[in-house]
Design a protein around this motif. Structure first.
Motif: not given
Length: 670
Positions: A1-7, A16-18, A20-31
């Motif tokens: 299972m692939n991880k997103n950036k929350l890993a 807990q959401h790492q 998810n198929p959602v391409d989550w970002w943490e809050w930050g300048e990059e996002a």
């Protein structure tokens, strides 16, 4: 299972959401830069690890491939842990409140690529969420100018919200008569039958009831006492309190404290320890003593880090359902109780064959206070106490073999500060020095792990790393805890650290116009708005905590400028104290200090610690304690006499006749 950036996140909630198929970002300048580059709106989803409906929405929507495709295609998706980043949560919660009139978590906000919100709301079922995603995308592509206008007006509303009512003002001047009038706005809210505030859900709101302890101590008002006692008793008897393992759940979904939302938070339990400890000081009660000790035992057993910090919370869910860890089938309990004890036992804990909750399950709770039940059932108190304790241990051992609720194992400075203060309050009330030593150990943990070399604080600690700069609540609550710790230990370095932290607050958080303090530092990340915490809620506002700390430090160091700042802060919210009392309860405690003669109790000599420890078994609504074996504060100069331990009860730097007799000193005080 692939991880997103929350890993790569530090937050257990984000982790807990790492998957998810959602391409989550943490809050930050990059996002934010990605959103600007791709001209996509931000989707900012805020929650926390112990949030039941956050888990529901995650399972229904964020784990769904179709929903994830819509989110990934149309938005740059950001996940936020509100406990790690309350600054972000405040901004987008304000947006939801302005737009919909309500808030809560999960919080889902949509914003322009620069972070300005144009829509925000809470939980959505899956099909509704899909419609929202499509509608917001359509609006962003076809009505961009309208969204820009909405975002600009909404952002301006968020920015001026805290500052709109502030004007330069003089110091607050409260008389005893003014103080007595503060109770007037409370009576319409109080549930005199079941305690707490009227209606459902019921939140403990410990700071509100702490004010009533102070208010009763000053005024002997019987309505205040009645409201206080019924609340303390009903909460402790209810299902919101874990009758087996100790500790309180976050709130009850009903209006009788029976059915809790089963998550357990460190901040609730620490404040409730303090509340019951102060109540026990004022009117000693073995029932309150058991609540204090059981809740501390719960925190040590379930939430304590090996190095004496405390984790944040326990989830409501286990085995995929809410409350499974805590509820019981009738026959399951009956099998553990001797037949001759069953009738009284099931009556005591209100067990029913059909269950007292859903799906034939029982939530253990009490209808009567223990001593009253024992008396009416012809038990000798000691025999009853021993039997109940034995059966509770037996059931608790069985409970601990179940699948345990999830643990949010991040350590937060502000919540640990409240636990330090709780342990100090319990140490005084129960005359237990072990609790004082545990408080010191937690303070030392924060100093070693959450204090940077430049003296500034960090907010969070996990996996031996502190990554987020502290906010005002971290500073304010830690200053309060250190002042409390000094007053019982007389170890001056705690007070000096508190003074050092206050200097940082004054230089990095202070707002000259309002006389209040921003939640975020001027040296930290600058969001679209700098917010202020003013009203007291389940946790007292950082500004009210800091105003009290300024008042105390002003007395300890004879610093009139600190006293003046404190009184000016109170003056800014003075009118609200009479209109919305329960939500300005901590401010009202400061009003009590100002309205009534404030005492400084200096205890100096070889037995200063022992004498102070014994003296503080009592509840004092308007005093601070200082002393030790050296004259290390100006207020202690000239008070040390070799070979004696003297107690000075002072007011406005004028002391009564010093005494070596503890009872004489107590009598002088009252």
């Amino acid at each position: 299972m692939n991880k997103n950036k929350l890993a790569q996140a530090s937050s257990p909630y984000l982790l807990q959401h790492q998957y998810n198929p959602v391409d989550w970002w943490e809050w930050g300048e990059e996002a934010l830069q990605k959103a600007k580059k791709q001209n996509k709106p931000l989707l900012i989803s805020v929650g926390y690890a112990a949030c039941h409906w956050c888990h529901v929405m995650a399972h229904e929507s964020f784990e769904d491939e179709e929903v994830a495709h819509l989110m990934n295609t149309y938005f740059v998706c950001i996940k936020v842990d509100r406990e790690e980043r309350p600054d972000i949560d405040q901004i987008y919660m304000d947006a939801a409140q302005i737009l919909t009139g309500r808030g809560g978590w999960p919080l889902n906000a949509f914003a322009l690529p620069d972070g300005r919100p144009f829509y925000a709301a809470t939980y959505f079922p899956k099909e509704n969420w899909k419609k929202v995603l499509k509608n917001v995308h359509k609006a962003f592509t076809t009505q961009k100018e309208q969204l820009e206008d909405t975002a600009e007006k909404l952002t301006e509303g968020i920015r001026i919200g805290d500052l709109a009512e502030f004007e330069p003002t003089q110091e607050a001047i409260f008389t005893p008569s003014d103080y007595k009038d503060l109770l007037g706005s409370w009576m319409q809210f109080v549930d005199f039958e079941k305690g707490g505030f009227k209606g459902a859900p019921k939140f403990p709101m410990p700071n509100s009831w702490e004010f009533l302890i102070q208010y009763y101590a000053f005024t002997k008002n019987q309505s205040a006492l009645e409201a206080l006692i019924v609340t303390l008793n009903e909460m402790a008897k209810g299902g919101i309190y874990d009758q087996l393992g100790g500790g309180f759940a976050r709130y009850s979904v009903d209006d009788v404290w029976l059915v809790p939302h089963f998550e357990k938070m460190l901040y609730d339990n620490s404040q409730l320890i303090s509340l019951y400890a102060k109540a026990h000081q004022l009117f000693p009660n073995p029932f309150y003593e058991s609540i204090i000790t059981e809740t501390i035992n719960f925190a040590h057993r379930e939430l304590q880090h090996k190095n004496k910090g405390y984790f944040s919370s326990l989830d409501a869910d286990s085995e995929g359902e809410e409350g499974t860890y805590y509820v019981w089938k009738y026959e399951e309990v009956k099998a553990q109780v001797a037949p001759e004890d069953w009738d009284w036992f099931k009556s005591y804990f209100q067990l029913q064959a059909k269950g007292n909750w859903e799906d034939k399950k029982n939530i253990l709770h009490l209808k009567q206070l223990p001593k009253k039940f024992a008396s009416e059932n012809q038990f000798k108190w000691q025999d009853f106490e021993e039997k109940v304790h034995s059966y509770k241990q037996k059931l608790h051992q069985i409970q601990q073999k179940r699948e345990r609720p999830g643990l949010d194992d991040k350590i937060l400075t502000s919540w640990n500060a409240m636990m330090i203060k709780a342990l100090v309050d319990a140490a005084k009330s129960l005359q237990n020095k072990t609790y004082l030593n545990q408080a010191k150990a937690t303070a030392d943990f924060i100093y070693a792990n959450l204090r940077a070399e430049n003296g500034r604080l960090k907010r969070n600690f996990k996996n031996n790393k502190a990554s987020i700069d502290a906010f005002l609540d971290d500073y304010a609550l830690l200053i309060e805890a250190l002042i409390s710790l000094y007053q019982l230990s007389f170890e001056i370095h705690y007070l000096e650290w508190a003074k050092e932290l206050m200097y940082i607050c004054e230089t990095e958080f202070f707002d000259e116009h309002s006389g209040m303090f921003f939640f975020t530092s001027s040296k930290g990340e600058q969001l679209i708005a700098r917010k202020m915490e003013l009203s007291d809620n389940v946790i007292p506002a950082s500004n009210s905590v800091l105003a009290k700390c300024l008042f105390l430090l002003g007395h300890f160091y004879a610093a009139d400028d600190l006293l003046e700042k404190s009184k000016k802060m109170l003056a800014q919210v003075e009118k609200k104290l009479y209109k919305s009392g329960p939500y300005f309860a901590n401010w009202s405690q400061l009003a009590g200090w100002i309205a009534n003669p404030f005492k400084e109790v200096a205890i100096v000599g070889k037995d200063a610690f022992e004498v102070a420890f014994k003296m503080q078994k009592n509840y004092y609504p308007n005093a601070l304690f200082l002393g030790g074996e050296t004259e290390n504060l100006d207020l202690l100069k000239g008070k040390l006499v070799v070979g004696e331990t003297r107690i000075y009860v002072c007011e406005n730097k004028t002391c009564q006749q010093p005494t070596t007799d503890l009872q004489v000193a107590i009598d002088q005080f009252f």
